[in-house]
Design a protein around this motif. Sequence first.
Motif, PDB file in Angstrom:
ATOM      1  N   PHE A   1       0.838  -1.203   0.000  1.00  0.00           N
ATOM      2  CA  PHE A   1       0.000   0.000   0.000  1.00  0.00           C
ATOM      3  C   PHE A   1       0.874   1.257   0.000  1.00  0.00           C
ATOM      4  O   PHE A   1       0.619   2.208  -0.755  1.00  0.00           O
ATOM      5  N   ILE A   2       1.904   1.280   0.828  1.00  0.00           N
ATOM      6  CA  ILE A   2       2.789   2.447   0.907  1.00  0.00           C
ATOM      7  C   ILE A   2       3.531   2.641  -0.411  1.00  0.00           C
ATOM      8  O   ILE A   2       3.686   3.764  -0.900  1.00  0.00           O
ATOM      9  N   ALA A   3       4.003   1.531  -1.004  1.00  0.00           N
ATOM     10  CA  ALA A   3       4.705   1.620  -2.290  1.00  0.00           C
ATOM     11  C   ALA A   3       3.785   2.168  -3.373  1.00  0.00           C
ATOM     12  O   ALA A   3       4.181   3.046  -4.159  1.00  0.00           O
ATOM     13  N   ALA A   4       2.552   1.675  -3.418  1.00  0.00           N
ATOM     14  CA  ALA A   4       1.590   2.149  -4.420  1.00  0.00           C
ATOM     15  C   ALA A   4       1.303   3.637  -4.239  1.00  0.00           C
ATOM     16  O   ALA A   4       1.259   4.396  -5.223  1.00  0.00           O
ATOM     17  N   ALA A   5       1.129   4.059  -2.987  1.00  0.00           N
ATOM     18  CA  ALA A   5       0.864   5.474  -2.713  1.00  0.00           C
ATOM     19  C   ALA A   5       2.055   6.341  -3.127  1.00  0.00           C
ATOM     20  O   ALA A   5       1.881   7.420  -3.718  1.00  0.00           O
ATOM     21  N   GLY A   6       3.263   5.873  -2.837  1.00  0.00           N
ATOM     22  CA  GLY A   6       4.456   6.623  -3.212  1.00  0.00           C
ATOM     23  C   GLY A   6       4.603   6.751  -4.718  1.00  0.00           C
ATOM     24  O   GLY A   6       4.945   7.828  -5.240  1.00  0.00           O
ATOM     25  N   ILE A   7       4.335   5.670  -5.445  1.00  0.00           N
ATOM     26  CA  ILE A   7       4.436   5.698  -6.908  1.00  0.00           C
ATOM     27  C   ILE A   7       3.423   6.678  -7.497  1.00  0.00           C
ATOM     28  O   ILE A   7       3.763   7.489  -8.375  1.00  0.00           O
ATOM     29  N   VAL A   8       2.198   6.623  -7.016  1.00  0.00           N
ATOM     30  CA  VAL A   8       1.151   7.509  -7.546  1.00  0.00           C
ATOM     31  C   VAL A   8       1.502   8.972  -7.276  1.00  0.00           C
ATOM     32  O   VAL A   8       1.375   9.838  -8.165  1.00  0.00           O
ATOM     33  N   LEU A   9       1.949   9.275  -6.076  1.00  0.00           N
ATOM     34  CA  LEU A   9       2.283  10.663  -5.726  1.00  0.00           C
ATOM     35  C   LEU A   9       3.444  11.194  -6.560  1.00  0.00           C
ATOM     36  O   LEU A   9       3.424  12.348  -7.011  1.00  0.00           O
ATOM     37  N   LEU A  10       4.460  10.362  -6.767  1.00  0.00           N
ATOM     38  CA  LEU A  10       5.604  10.813  -7.563  1.00  0.00           C
ATOM     39  C   LEU A  10       5.236  10.964  -9.037  1.00  0.00           C
ATOM     40  O   LEU A  10       5.681  11.904  -9.702  1.00  0.00           O
ATOM     41  N   LEU A  11       4.425  10.050  -9.554  1.00  0.00           N
ATOM     42  CA  LEU A  11       3.987  10.171 -10.945  1.00  0.00           C
ATOM     43  C   LEU A  11       3.135  11.424 -11.147  1.00  0.00           C
ATOM     44  O   LEU A  11       3.162  12.043 -12.219  1.00  0.00           O
ATOM     45  N   ALA A  12       2.387  11.796 -10.105  1.00  0.00           N
ATOM     46  CA  ALA A  12       1.507  12.963 -10.218  1.00  0.00           C
ATOM     47  C   ALA A  12       2.268  14.284 -10.093  1.00  0.00           C
ATOM     48  O   ALA A  12       1.793  15.321 -10.577  1.00  0.00           O
ATOM     49  N   THR A  13       3.448  14.242  -9.467  1.00  0.00           N
ATOM     50  CA  THR A  13       4.159  15.493  -9.196  1.00  0.00           C
ATOM     51  C   THR A  13       5.480  15.627  -9.946  1.00  0.00           C
ATOM     52  O   THR A  13       6.027  16.727 -10.029  1.00  0.00           O
ATOM     53  N   GLN A  14       6.012  14.519 -10.461  1.00  0.00           N
ATOM     54  CA  GLN A  14       7.306  14.564 -11.149  1.00  0.00           C
ATOM     55  C   GLN A  14       7.111  14.147 -12.613  1.00  0.00           C
ATOM     56  O   GLN A  14       6.341  13.244 -12.910  1.00  0.00           O
ATOM     57  N   ASN A  15       7.835  14.769 -13.491  1.00  0.00           N
ATOM     58  CA  ASN A  15       7.743  14.449 -14.921  1.00  0.00           C
ATOM     59  C   ASN A  15       8.716  13.317 -15.247  1.00  0.00           C
ATOM     60  O   ASN A  15       9.767  13.523 -15.862  1.00  0.00           O
ATOM     61  N   MET A  16       8.360  12.104 -14.814  1.00  0.00           N
ATOM     62  CA  MET A  16       9.238  10.948 -14.971  1.00  0.00           C
ATOM     63  C   MET A  16       8.422   9.733 -15.381  1.00  0.00           C
ATOM     64  O   MET A  16       7.207   9.680 -15.178  1.00  0.00           O
ATOM     65  N   GLY A  17       9.111   8.726 -15.939  1.00  0.00           N
ATOM     66  CA  GLY A  17       8.449   7.524 -16.392  1.00  0.00           C
ATOM     67  C   GLY A  17       8.111   6.578 -15.259  1.00  0.00           C
ATOM     68  O   GLY A  17       8.687   6.643 -14.168  1.00  0.00           O
ATOM     69  N   PHE A  18       7.181   5.652 -15.535  1.00  0.00           N
ATOM     70  CA  PHE A  18       6.702   4.733 -14.503  1.00  0.00           C
ATOM     71  C   PHE A  18       7.815   3.830 -13.975  1.00  0.00           C
ATOM     72  O   PHE A  18       7.964   3.658 -12.764  1.00  0.00           O
TER      73      PHE A  18
ATOM     74  N   GLU B   1      12.622   3.681  -8.027  1.00  0.00           N
ATOM     75  CA  GLU B   1      13.070   4.559  -6.939  1.00  0.00           C
ATOM     76  C   GLU B   1      12.264   4.321  -5.664  1.00  0.00           C
ATOM     77  O   GLU B   1      12.811   4.311  -4.558  1.00  0.00           O
ATOM     78  N   VAL B   2      10.964   4.123  -5.805  1.00  0.00           N
ATOM     79  CA  VAL B   2      10.098   3.902  -4.640  1.00  0.00           C
ATOM     80  C   VAL B   2      10.442   2.586  -3.949  1.00  0.00           C
ATOM     81  O   VAL B   2      10.590   2.524  -2.723  1.00  0.00           O
ATOM     82  N   PHE B   3      10.572   1.512  -4.719  1.00  0.00           N
ATOM     83  CA  PHE B   3      10.937   0.225  -4.128  1.00  0.00           C
ATOM     84  C   PHE B   3      12.322   0.276  -3.502  1.00  0.00           C
ATOM     85  O   PHE B   3      12.568  -0.348  -2.475  1.00  0.00           O
ATOM     86  N   SER B   4      13.218   1.029  -4.118  1.00  0.00           N
ATOM     87  CA  SER B   4      14.561   1.177  -3.579  1.00  0.00           C
ATOM     88  C   SER B   4      14.542   1.914  -2.244  1.00  0.00           C
ATOM     89  O   SER B   4      15.231   1.531  -1.300  1.00  0.00           O
ATOM     90  N   ALA B   5      13.750   2.978  -2.159  1.00  0.00           N
ATOM     91  CA  ALA B   5      13.663   3.755  -0.922  1.00  0.00           C
ATOM     92  C   ALA B   5      12.956   2.973   0.176  1.00  0.00           C
ATOM     93  O   ALA B   5      13.438   2.905   1.311  1.00  0.00           O
ATOM     94  N   LEU B   6      11.816   2.367  -0.153  1.00  0.00           N
ATOM     95  CA  LEU B   6      11.048   1.638   0.852  1.00  0.00           C
ATOM     96  C   LEU B   6      11.784   0.394   1.326  1.00  0.00           C
ATOM     97  O   LEU B   6      11.689   0.008   2.499  1.00  0.00           O
ATOM     98  N   GLY B   7      12.531  -0.245   0.433  1.00  0.00           N
ATOM     99  CA  GLY B   7      13.325  -1.410   0.820  1.00  0.00           C
ATOM    100  C   GLY B   7      14.694  -1.045   1.335  1.00  0.00           C
ATOM    101  O   GLY B   7      15.498  -1.930   1.624  1.00  0.00           O
ATOM    102  N   THR B   8      14.971   0.276   1.464  1.00  0.00           N
ATOM    103  CA  THR B   8      16.274   0.819   1.872  1.00  0.00           C
ATOM    104  C   THR B   8      17.402   0.168   1.076  1.00  0.00           C
ATOM    105  O   THR B   8      18.447  -0.179   1.615  1.00  0.00           O
ATOM    106  N   ALA B   9      17.181   0.007  -0.228  1.00  0.00           N
ATOM    107  CA  ALA B   9      18.170  -0.638  -1.085  1.00  0.00           C
ATOM    108  C   ALA B   9      19.190   0.356  -1.631  1.00  0.00           C
ATOM    109  O   ALA B   9      20.383   0.076  -1.676  1.00  0.00           O
ATOM    110  N   GLY B  10      18.733   1.516  -2.084  1.00  0.00           N
ATOM    111  CA  GLY B  10      19.661   2.541  -2.530  1.00  0.00           C
ATOM    112  C   GLY B  10      20.047   2.482  -3.992  1.00  0.00           C
ATOM    113  O   GLY B  10      20.807   3.327  -4.461  1.00  0.00           O
ATOM    114  N   LEU B  11      19.560   1.491  -4.726  1.00  0.00           N
ATOM    115  CA  LEU B  11      19.840   1.449  -6.163  1.00  0.00           C
ATOM    116  C   LEU B  11      18.948   2.465  -6.876  1.00  0.00           C
ATOM    117  O   LEU B  11      17.815   2.708  -6.469  1.00  0.00           O
ATOM    118  N   THR B  12      19.461   3.048  -7.942  1.00  0.00           N
ATOM    119  CA  THR B  12      18.708   4.082  -8.649  1.00  0.00           C
ATOM    120  C   THR B  12      18.988   4.009 -10.141  1.00  0.00           C
ATOM    121  O   THR B  12      20.050   3.526 -10.555  1.00  0.00           O
TER     122      THR B  12
END
Length: 473
Positions: free
Chosen positions: A385-402, A408-419
């Motif tokens: 749920f948190i990942a889905a919310a983060g993806i939707v918010l970033l897609l709505a506010t940033q001019n970037m691809g899905f 980036e969201v999975f990397s941040a939420l999983g504290t992975a750090g890959l980008t």
Amino acid sequence: MKANKLNRLIKKTMIKRKLRSNRFSSAQVIAGGFLAAILAGAVLLCLPVSSSEGKFTDFVDALFTAATSVCVTGLVTVNTAVHWSVFGKVVILFLIQLGGLGVVTVMTVCLVAAGQRITLRERMMIQESYNTDGLDGLVRMIMRVLRGTLLLEAAGAVGYAFVFVPEYGPLKGAGYSVFHAVSAFCNAGIDLVGDSSLGPYLTDPVINITTCILIITGGIGYVVWWDILRVIKDRRRGQIPKGQRFRRLQLHTKLAIAVTLALIFGGTALFFLLERKNPATFGSLSLPEQVMAAFFQSVTTRTAGFCTVDQGALTDGSAFITMLLMLIGGSPAGTAGGIKTTTVGMLALVVWASAQKKEDVEVFGRRINESSIRTGLTVFLLAQFIAAAGIVLLLATQNMGFTDVAFEVFSALGTAGLTRGITSDFDVFGKLLVTALMYIGRIGPITLVVAVLNKNNEKNGKLRLPKRRVLIG
């Protein structure tokens, strides 16, 4: 006179009860401790002394860097090697170590060093932080965790020194070795090499092997360490027959090891198959180098954050596998993030048991209790749920691809750090949102919910409601 004394006693008792009821819960202490460390780190990194140019750093970038360090993530908005001074890098190193060990562990070590008594409440926080069954020997366990951490980081620094000292010189090479050893063991993934992370060492076996060993040992969890050492000692004493060592391990250890090995080697095989003909990643490498690069990619996705190939150049299949592995992360009571290996393993066993129409979930000759299954399911669904919310918010506010945003969201939420190279392109809202995701990923979704709601888990004598069946599927 007696009445006045009795009234004072009653008033004093009521005040004590009120203070006791207003105490922070363990979840609130953990969440608040990480937040305080992030804010303190951000203030220090803002100062001109932390910048290589001697100028104030934008607070949002300083906050992001402090968060990615304490949350041992590895996403950065400024180049760590270039932007920060020696003082700034030392602050980052300290924050990484604090985040890897955990607020409760660091607090306990400080109290012991100061000669303070560890109270029952503090022991309960340690118990909750490490998910142990009893309250005995917790302080001794914390000191063993500290000694084991420092020992493994020192060994890792020695491994890195074989490459960094000849390349950068004795002093700088030693500093680089220590920094990367701490960063790798704590699964932080922050490096001092440059924009391409460990890309220059794609085919270097020393850097690859040292980094992978540190990531795995840090991410497998301290509980697994001690259980393995216990079995080894018992075997040496002749208390365990030959060939019975794995069977004598605790269920948690068996499940963590089994899922970790399956994910690492399964990921290696998939990355090798998907990238072996990709000229932007593995295509130009020899067969042994391709296997090593695939193994490194599989290990580092488990919340470590280092990379030897450009993540933006991965095939769509590899990007998808990377996102899944980043979300899973490492094992409980370790330095890695994610929803944890045992959670995924347990839920897979639930599916298997349901497919066989078994009432109990069983593995390795043991039955998993229902409370663990409920907790695992809660963690999994909250993370989705948190990942889905983060993806939707970033897609709505940033001019970037899905794909880039989801990665980036999975990397941040999983504290992975890959980008895939978009972290520095976020605006202020995007950076703050990713910071929040890193924070949630480090303390855990359940800890955050409990800290906010502060609900008592006891039934408080309430009657249990009657059961009713719900149709599923």
